[in-house]
Design a protein around this motif. Structure first.
Motif, PDB file in Angstrom:
ATOM      1  N   PRO A 110       0.783  -1.239   0.000  1.00  0.00           N
ATOM      2  CA  PRO A 110       0.000   0.000   0.000  1.00  0.00           C
ATOM      3  C   PRO A 110       0.812   1.285   0.000  1.00  0.00           C
ATOM      4  O   PRO A 110       0.295   2.328  -0.396  1.00  0.00           O
ATOM      5  CB  PRO A 110      -0.834  -0.106   1.268  1.00  0.00           C
ATOM      6  CG  PRO A 110      -0.029  -0.986   2.171  1.00  0.00           C
ATOM      7  CD  PRO A 110       0.636  -1.977   1.272  1.00  0.00           C
ATOM      8  N   ARG A 111       2.068   1.226   0.425  1.00  0.00           N
ATOM      9  CA  ARG A 111       2.856   2.453   0.542  1.00  0.00           C
ATOM     10  C   ARG A 111       3.619   2.801  -0.730  1.00  0.00           C
ATOM     11  O   ARG A 111       4.221   3.866  -0.806  1.00  0.00           O
ATOM     12  CB  ARG A 111       3.837   2.336   1.712  1.00  0.00           C
ATOM     13  CG  ARG A 111       3.142   2.243   3.061  1.00  0.00           C
ATOM     14  CD  ARG A 111       4.126   2.010   4.198  1.00  0.00           C
ATOM     15  NE  ARG A 111       3.442   1.915   5.480  1.00  0.00           N
ATOM     16  CZ  ARG A 111       3.216   2.935   6.296  1.00  0.00           C
ATOM     17  NH1 ARG A 111       3.662   4.142   5.968  1.00  0.00           N
ATOM     18  NH2 ARG A 111       2.578   2.771   7.435  1.00  0.00           N
ATOM     19  N   SER A 112       3.626   1.926  -1.716  1.00  0.00           N
ATOM     20  CA  SER A 112       4.498   2.101  -2.877  1.00  0.00           C
ATOM     21  C   SER A 112       3.743   2.563  -4.118  1.00  0.00           C
ATOM     22  O   SER A 112       2.982   1.789  -4.708  1.00  0.00           O
ATOM     23  CB  SER A 112       5.221   0.788  -3.187  1.00  0.00           C
ATOM     24  OG  SER A 112       6.049   0.932  -4.304  1.00  0.00           O
ATOM     25  N   PRO A 113       3.954   3.791  -4.579  1.00  0.00           N
ATOM     26  CA  PRO A 113       3.335   4.246  -5.830  1.00  0.00           C
ATOM     27  C   PRO A 113       3.791   3.458  -7.048  1.00  0.00           C
ATOM     28  O   PRO A 113       3.102   3.440  -8.075  1.00  0.00           O
ATOM     29  CB  PRO A 113       3.779   5.714  -5.925  1.00  0.00           C
ATOM     30  CG  PRO A 113       4.160   6.102  -4.539  1.00  0.00           C
ATOM     31  CD  PRO A 113       4.706   4.869  -3.904  1.00  0.00           C
ATOM     32  N   ALA A 114       4.960   2.772  -6.951  1.00  0.00           N
ATOM     33  CA  ALA A 114       5.475   2.017  -8.094  1.00  0.00           C
ATOM     34  C   ALA A 114       4.551   0.883  -8.510  1.00  0.00           C
ATOM     35  O   ALA A 114       4.640   0.385  -9.638  1.00  0.00           O
ATOM     36  CB  ALA A 114       6.861   1.453  -7.761  1.00  0.00           C
ATOM     37  N   LEU A 115       3.642   0.467  -7.633  1.00  0.00           N
ATOM     38  CA  LEU A 115       2.749  -0.642  -7.948  1.00  0.00           C
ATOM     39  C   LEU A 115       1.375  -0.195  -8.410  1.00  0.00           C
ATOM     40  O   LEU A 115       0.547  -1.023  -8.774  1.00  0.00           O
ATOM     41  CB  LEU A 115       2.608  -1.555  -6.723  1.00  0.00           C
ATOM     42  CG  LEU A 115       3.903  -2.197  -6.220  1.00  0.00           C
ATOM     43  CD1 LEU A 115       3.610  -3.151  -5.082  1.00  0.00           C
ATOM     44  CD2 LEU A 115       4.624  -2.923  -7.341  1.00  0.00           C
ATOM     45  N   ASP A 116       1.120   1.100  -8.408  1.00  0.00           N
ATOM     46  CA  ASP A 116      -0.206   1.576  -8.799  1.00  0.00           C
ATOM     47  C   ASP A 116      -0.543   1.195 -10.244  1.00  0.00           C
ATOM     48  O   ASP A 116      -1.623   0.661 -10.526  1.00  0.00           O
ATOM     49  CB  ASP A 116      -0.301   3.095  -8.634  1.00  0.00           C
ATOM     50  CG  ASP A 116      -0.271   3.527  -7.171  1.00  0.00           C
ATOM     51  OD1 ASP A 116      -0.331   2.651  -6.283  1.00  0.00           O
ATOM     52  OD2 ASP A 116      -0.170   4.754  -6.924  1.00  0.00           O
ATOM     53  N   ALA A 117       0.368   1.450 -11.173  1.00  0.00           N
ATOM     54  CA  ALA A 117       0.105   1.159 -12.587  1.00  0.00           C
ATOM     55  C   ALA A 117       0.007  -0.343 -12.852  1.00  0.00           C
ATOM     56  O   ALA A 117      -0.930  -0.786 -13.546  1.00  0.00           O
ATOM     57  CB  ALA A 117       1.171   1.806 -13.472  1.00  0.00           C
ATOM     58  N   PRO A 118       0.921  -1.192 -12.339  1.00  0.00           N
ATOM     59  CA  PRO A 118       0.746  -2.631 -12.552  1.00  0.00           C
ATOM     60  C   PRO A 118      -0.554  -3.178 -11.969  1.00  0.00           C
ATOM     61  O   PRO A 118      -1.194  -4.038 -12.580  1.00  0.00           O
ATOM     62  CB  PRO A 118       1.977  -3.235 -11.852  1.00  0.00           C
ATOM     63  CG  PRO A 118       2.990  -2.161 -11.840  1.00  0.00           C
ATOM     64  CD  PRO A 118       2.217  -0.884 -11.700  1.00  0.00           C
ATOM     65  N   ALA A 119      -0.956  -2.692 -10.802  1.00  0.00           N
ATOM     66  CA  ALA A 119      -2.218  -3.158 -10.216  1.00  0.00           C
ATOM     67  C   ALA A 119      -3.395  -2.794 -11.117  1.00  0.00           C
ATOM     68  O   ALA A 119      -4.312  -3.599 -11.307  1.00  0.00           O
ATOM     69  CB  ALA A 119      -2.401  -2.570  -8.817  1.00  0.00           C
ATOM     70  N   ARG A 120      -3.366  -1.583 -11.671  1.00  0.00           N
ATOM     71  CA  ARG A 120      -4.442  -1.192 -12.600  1.00  0.00           C
ATOM     72  C   ARG A 120      -4.453  -2.088 -13.833  1.00  0.00           C
ATOM     73  O   ARG A 120      -5.526  -2.488 -14.304  1.00  0.00           O
ATOM     74  CB  ARG A 120      -4.271   0.274 -13.018  1.00  0.00           C
ATOM     75  CG  ARG A 120      -4.587   1.275 -11.938  1.00  0.00           C
ATOM     76  CD  ARG A 120      -4.796   2.665 -12.527  1.00  0.00           C
ATOM     77  NE  ARG A 120      -3.600   3.151 -13.206  1.00  0.00           N
ATOM     78  CZ  ARG A 120      -2.645   3.872 -12.624  1.00  0.00           C
ATOM     79  NH1 ARG A 120      -2.725   4.156 -11.327  1.00  0.00           N
ATOM     80  NH2 ARG A 120      -1.611   4.300 -13.306  1.00  0.00           N
ATOM     81  N   ALA A 121      -3.279  -2.412 -14.358  1.00  0.00           N
ATOM     82  CA  ALA A 121      -3.207  -3.250 -15.557  1.00  0.00           C
ATOM     83  C   ALA A 121      -3.789  -4.633 -15.290  1.00  0.00           C
ATOM     84  O   ALA A 121      -4.535  -5.177 -16.119  1.00  0.00           O
ATOM     85  CB  ALA A 121      -1.760  -3.357 -16.032  1.00  0.00           C
ATOM     86  N   VAL A 122      -3.464  -5.206 -14.143  1.00  0.00           N
ATOM     87  CA  VAL A 122      -3.998  -6.529 -13.805  1.00  0.00           C
ATOM     88  C   VAL A 122      -5.508  -6.466 -13.615  1.00  0.00           C
ATOM     89  O   VAL A 122      -6.264  -7.271 -14.172  1.00  0.00           O
ATOM     90  CB  VAL A 122      -3.319  -7.084 -12.532  1.00  0.00           C
ATOM     91  CG1 VAL A 122      -4.008  -8.362 -12.065  1.00  0.00           C
ATOM     92  CG2 VAL A 122      -1.834  -7.347 -12.789  1.00  0.00           C
ATOM     93  N   ALA A 123      -5.966  -5.502 -12.839  1.00  0.00           N
ATOM     94  CA  ALA A 123      -7.399  -5.398 -12.556  1.00  0.00           C
ATOM     95  C   ALA A 123      -8.199  -5.137 -13.821  1.00  0.00           C
ATOM     96  O   ALA A 123      -9.259  -5.743 -14.040  1.00  0.00           O
ATOM     97  CB  ALA A 123      -7.647  -4.296 -11.530  1.00  0.00           C
ATOM     98  N   ASP A 124      -7.712  -4.239 -14.675  1.00  0.00           N
ATOM     99  CA  ASP A 124      -8.452  -3.918 -15.896  1.00  0.00           C
ATOM    100  C   ASP A 124      -8.543  -5.113 -16.829  1.00  0.00           C
ATOM    101  O   ASP A 124      -9.540  -5.297 -17.530  1.00  0.00           O
ATOM    102  CB  ASP A 124      -7.804  -2.738 -16.618  1.00  0.00           C
ATOM    103  CG  ASP A 124      -8.046  -1.412 -15.906  1.00  0.00           C
ATOM    104  OD1 ASP A 124      -8.927  -1.369 -15.032  1.00  0.00           O
ATOM    105  OD2 ASP A 124      -7.345  -0.430 -16.221  1.00  0.00           O
TER     106      ASP A 124
END
Length: 366
Positions: A110-124
């Motif tokens: 939760p603290r790492s902005p570096a994972l925001d884009a990969p999480a969106r890619a997986v979820a989408d």
């Protein structure tokens, strides 16, 4: 690869996976229960206000997979809430503009902005899929090991390897591409299984190896985390007043991330002391006996529960009888819903209104 961990025998499924979502609800004793799975824990102020308004005087619930639950809804109220959420938009919405939710939990450090884009890619990529069981858990770890410890069905570590059901595979690649490939490999061999451990990790890995590469793994030279605070709603219950303050802080620039530990992380907080002061009394903002306690919903909201679990637990905390170093999960019946992974003392309500304590190494229910 280390020997795969699997059950002695896969469970016999005599019913489909019935995990609730935005449109498929669970009918509880207090009405319909709708569940909303954030993208890597993300929630916007507008979405949080919609959830709180739909819950009314009842609290919102944060689950052990970092999802939001709204209880006590009418069928029409649940439909209206899902429709309203689909109109909010944003880069990581609970529901997209077509009204599609994420079928399984996609959690991230939760603290790492570096994972925001990969999480969106997986979820989408998974939105709207009906072949993905709701029990599946996908995790993206920033290297700190926080979500790696969940032993998710599929975990990819930033700059590291793919883990399946807690077992490292040695396969590396781009976070989103490798996570999605692992999900697809599982779906190919799952049959009626809901979890990777039920089919064995070797079968999933065998389905991955013949495929094309998964891109280059990220090897960050350093990771930086923005200023952040973490607060704990007691038993994962976010009441109306707390939701309002969290949403206001989001409007003021904080990035809200809900976690599988039933906490809320606020990144990019300009004045942490002010934020804690505004949340004080609404959630736990410092050391607390509630940090090692969790519970099912209990009676009267669950018809199967023998006891008023949450009321009994609150009295035990007030009397100094609960809250210690070992996590304790209080439940109202032998189903032990919501039992977290790892060492835990399950305090189980019985039909005569008393409790018994059982030491567990992990999940009680599949």
């Amino acid at each position: 690869m280390a020997a795969a961990r699997r059950r002695d025998a896969a469970p016999v499924r005599d019913r489909p996976d019935a995990c609730p979502g935005a449109w498929r609800r669970h009918e509880a004793a207090d009405g319909a229960l709708a569940r909303f799975r954030p993208v890597g824990g993300a929630i916007s102020p507008a979405e949080l206000r919609l959830l709180a308004a739909a819950a009314g005087s009842a609290p919102l619930e944060v689950t052990s997979r970092g999802s939001w639950q709204v209880r006590g809804l009418s069928d029409q109220g649940a439909d209206d809430l899902a429709a309203a959420l689909s109109r909010v938009g944003g880069p990581a919405p609970l529901l997209d503009e077509q009204g599609r939710d994420v079928p399984c939990s996609v959690v991230a450090s939760p603290r790492s902005p570096a994972l925001d884009a990969p999480a969106r890619a997986v979820a989408d990529a998974l939105r709207g899929r009906t072949d993905v069981p709701g029990r599946l858990l996908v995790a993206l770890d920033d290297g700190s090991g926080d979500v790696l410890g969940l032993d998710a069905d599929v975990t990819v570590v930033l700059g590291g390897t793919l883990h399946l059901a807690g077992t490292p595979t040695g396969l590396t690649g781009d976070l989103a591409a490798l996570a999605l490939a692992a999900v697809e490999a599982f779906l190919t061999v799952r049959g009626e299984a809901w979890r990777v451990a039920e089919v064995g990790t070797e079968r999933v890995v065998d389905g991955l190896r013949p495929r094309e590469g998964y891109g280059s793994p990220e090897h960050p030279t350093s990771l930086t985390w923005p200023e952040a605070i973490e607060v704990l709603p007691r038993l994962g219950e976010v009441h109306t007043e707390a939701a309002a303050v969290l949403a206001d802080l989001g409007d003021e620039g904080a990035t809200l991330r809900v976690t599988p530990w039933r906490t809320v992380v606020l990144r990019d907080v300009t004045d942490p002391d002010d934020a804690r002061a505004r949340l004080d009394g609404l959630v736990e903002t410092g050391p607390s006996p509630w940090s090692t306690l969790s519970a099912c919903v209990g009676a009267p909201r669950c018809a199967k529960s023998h006891t008023d679990v949450r009321g009994d637990l609150a009295r035990a905390v007030a009397e100094g009888r609960a809250g210690g170093a070992l996590h304790a999960h209080w439940v109202g019946c032998a189903r032990a819903c919501g039992t977290p992974a790892g060492p835990v003392a399950v305090v189980e309500g019985t039909s005569d209104g008393t409790y018994r304590t059982i030491a567990r190494a992990g999940k009680v229910c599949p």
